[in-house]
Design a protein around this motif. Structure first.
Motif, short mmCIF file in Angstrom:
data_model
loop_
_atom_site.label_atom_id
_atom_site.label_comp_id
_atom_site.label_asym_id
_atom_site.label_seq_id
_atom_site.Cartn_x
_atom_site.Cartn_y
_atom_site.Cartn_z
N LEU A 105 10.31 -13.45 -5.28
CA LEU A 105 10.17 -12.32 -4.37
C LEU A 105 9.34 -12.70 -3.14
CD1 LEU A 105 9.52 -9.38 -6.88
CD2 LEU A 105 11.68 -10.10 -5.85
N ASP A 106 8.39 -13.63 -3.34
CA ASP A 106 7.56 -14.07 -2.20
C ASP A 106 8.40 -14.68 -1.09
OD1 ASP A 106 5.25 -13.21 -3.37
OD2 ASP A 106 4.68 -15.18 -4.17
N GLY A 107 9.58 -15.21 -1.45
CA GLY A 107 10.41 -15.86 -0.45
C GLY A 107 11.33 -14.93 0.30
N ILE A 108 11.30 -13.63 -0.03
CA ILE A 108 12.19 -12.67 0.62
C ILE A 108 11.49 -12.05 1.83
CG2 ILE A 108 13.41 -10.47 0.33
CD1 ILE A 108 13.78 -11.21 -2.60
N VAL A 109 12.12 -12.15 2.97
CA VAL A 109 11.59 -11.57 4.20
C VAL A 109 12.32 -10.25 4.45
CG1 VAL A 109 11.26 -11.85 6.67
CG2 VAL A 109 11.05 -13.83 5.15
N SER A 110 11.58 -9.17 4.52
CA SER A 110 12.20 -7.86 4.73
C SER A 110 11.17 -6.92 5.32
CB SER A 110 12.71 -7.31 3.39
OG SER A 110 13.19 -5.99 3.57
N ASP A 111 11.58 -6.15 6.31
CA ASP A 111 10.66 -5.20 6.93
C ASP A 111 10.98 -3.75 6.58
OD1 ASP A 111 12.96 -4.84 8.35
OD2 ASP A 111 12.11 -5.34 10.31
N TRP A 112 11.99 -3.55 5.71
CA TRP A 112 12.36 -2.17 5.38
C TRP A 112 11.58 -1.62 4.19
CZ3 TRP A 112 14.00 -1.16 0.50
CH2 TRP A 112 14.54 -2.22 -0.24
N VAL A 113 10.97 -2.49 3.40
CA VAL A 113 10.30 -2.04 2.19
C VAL A 113 9.06 -1.23 2.53
CG1 VAL A 113 9.23 -2.77 0.04
CG2 VAL A 113 11.14 -4.08 0.98
N GLU A 114 8.95 -0.07 1.92
CA GLU A 114 7.81 0.81 2.20
C GLU A 114 6.52 0.19 1.65
OE1 GLU A 114 8.51 4.73 0.73
OE2 GLU A 114 10.60 4.71 1.31
N PRO A 115 5.39 0.47 2.24
CA PRO A 115 4.13 -0.01 1.70
C PRO A 115 3.79 0.70 0.40
CG PRO A 115 3.72 1.51 3.49
CD PRO A 115 5.21 1.26 3.47
N ALA A 116 2.87 0.10 -0.35
CA ALA A 116 2.49 0.70 -1.63
C ALA A 116 1.93 2.10 -1.47
CB ALA A 116 1.46 -0.20 -2.31
N ARG A 117 1.41 2.42 -0.30
CA ARG A 117 0.85 3.76 -0.08
C ARG A 117 1.93 4.85 -0.17
NH1 ARG A 117 -4.42 3.48 1.56
NH2 ARG A 117 -5.12 1.46 2.32
N ALA A 118 3.21 4.43 -0.18
CA ALA A 118 4.29 5.40 -0.35
C ALA A 118 4.47 5.80 -1.81
CB ALA A 118 5.59 4.84 0.21
N SER A 119 3.58 5.37 -2.68
CA SER A 119 3.68 5.70 -4.10
C SER A 119 2.70 6.82 -4.43
CB SER A 119 3.38 4.47 -4.96
OG SER A 119 3.49 4.78 -6.33
N PRO A 120 3.14 8.07 -4.40
CA PRO A 120 2.21 9.19 -4.61
C PRO A 120 1.64 9.24 -6.02
CG PRO A 120 4.48 9.97 -4.51
CD PRO A 120 4.50 8.54 -4.11
#
Length: 277
Positions: A105-120
């Motif tokens: 997973l460390d090798g995957i470049v993606s800017d669409w993934v929400e930050p952890a703060r999106a986990s209520p």
């Protein structure tokens, strides 16, 4: 076609076989069944399409999206989910899968993934409980302030940049004779690198464990070496308070058993927390 039961999706899920004999797993959902699930399937398709070929990762064959209904066609994985309560051996197998998947997973470049703060569940869902203490087990009211102090730490703990599965539970793993696979990737987030292993530890409480308790697993798991056990207490406090509060809500469309599931998770986390506080 063989219908598959279990899981948290309100849409159809089945193993299918083509006329040529090829097999696959298909799951689908539209907004009339549940308004949130199609977007989760879209998120899962986005991550599955960029996951590399790896024995611990599922392979996406195709995806369908007409703007409303979404369907995923995924490789058919022989095997079964681990039994719960967790055994020590199965926890070790699951931990091995997470450790193997992390560097990939460390090798995957993606800017669409929400930050952890999106986990209520961890960030602010626990704050709901203050107004619902008369609707839940009196234990939550008795220990509310102490639990809230623990839960307040959670939002800082989960923050980070590592790409994570973020929904590690027994029913999101397939153990097979040839390979063990982490499935159901609709909740992917970026967060603290150690969080997927911490979620496995938390599932020792939520699903039960015949071996170590959640805290014992957390304290002895090599991938969590150096972490303060109080970190797990904060996560369990935040999640337990969230589940207890949200178990009082009406079931969302297509998910009639969700309040009972949340109540069960809250009760199991409460039992673990009772032994600690």
């Amino acid at each position: 076609m063989t219908d598959c039961v279990g899981g948290m999706s309100p849409g159809p899920a089945a193993r299918v076989r083509s006329v040529s004999g090829a097999t696959a797993f298909v799951k689908a959902c539209g907004p009339e069944l549940n308004p949130i699930t199609p977007e989760l399937l879209r998120d899962e398709a986005r991550i599955l399409v960029v996951l590399p070929d790896h024995p611990n990762l599922p392979r996406l064959i195709d995806a369908y999206d007409d703007g409303e209904w979404v369907a995923l066609l995924i490789e058919d994985l022989p095997g079964a989910v681990p039994d719960v309560p967790w055994s020590t051996e199965d926890l070790r197998r699951a931990s091995g899968v997470l450790s193997a998947v992390g560097p990939v997973l460390d090798g995957i470049v993606s800017d669409w993934v929400e930050p952890a703060r999106a986990s209520p569940i961890f960030s602010d869902g626990w704050k709901l409980l203050a107004d619902r203490l008369d609707q839940v087990d009196p234990w939550w009211a008795k220990h509310h302030d102490e639990l809230a102090a623990h839960a307040e730490r959670a939002v800082a703990l989960i923050d980070g940049k590592a790409l994570l599965h973020w929904d590690v539970r027994a029913d999101n793993l397939i153990f097979g004779d040839q390979r063990d696979v982490l499935i159901d990737w609709g909740q992917v987030r970026r967060g603290a690198r150690w969080m997927d292993h911490a979620l496995l530890a938390m599932d020792c409480a939520m699903s039960g464990s015949l071996g170590p308790t959640a805290l014992e697993f957390f304290a002895t798991e090599p991938a969590l070496a150096g972490r303060d056990p109080a970190d797990l207490v904060s996560l369990m406090a935040a999640a337990g308070m969230t589940f207890a509060a949200r178990a009082t809500e009406e079931a969302p469309p297509g998910l009639p058993t969700l309040p009972a599931t949340r109540a069960r998770w809250a009760d199991n986390l409460r039992l673990e927390l009772e032994a600690i506080l």
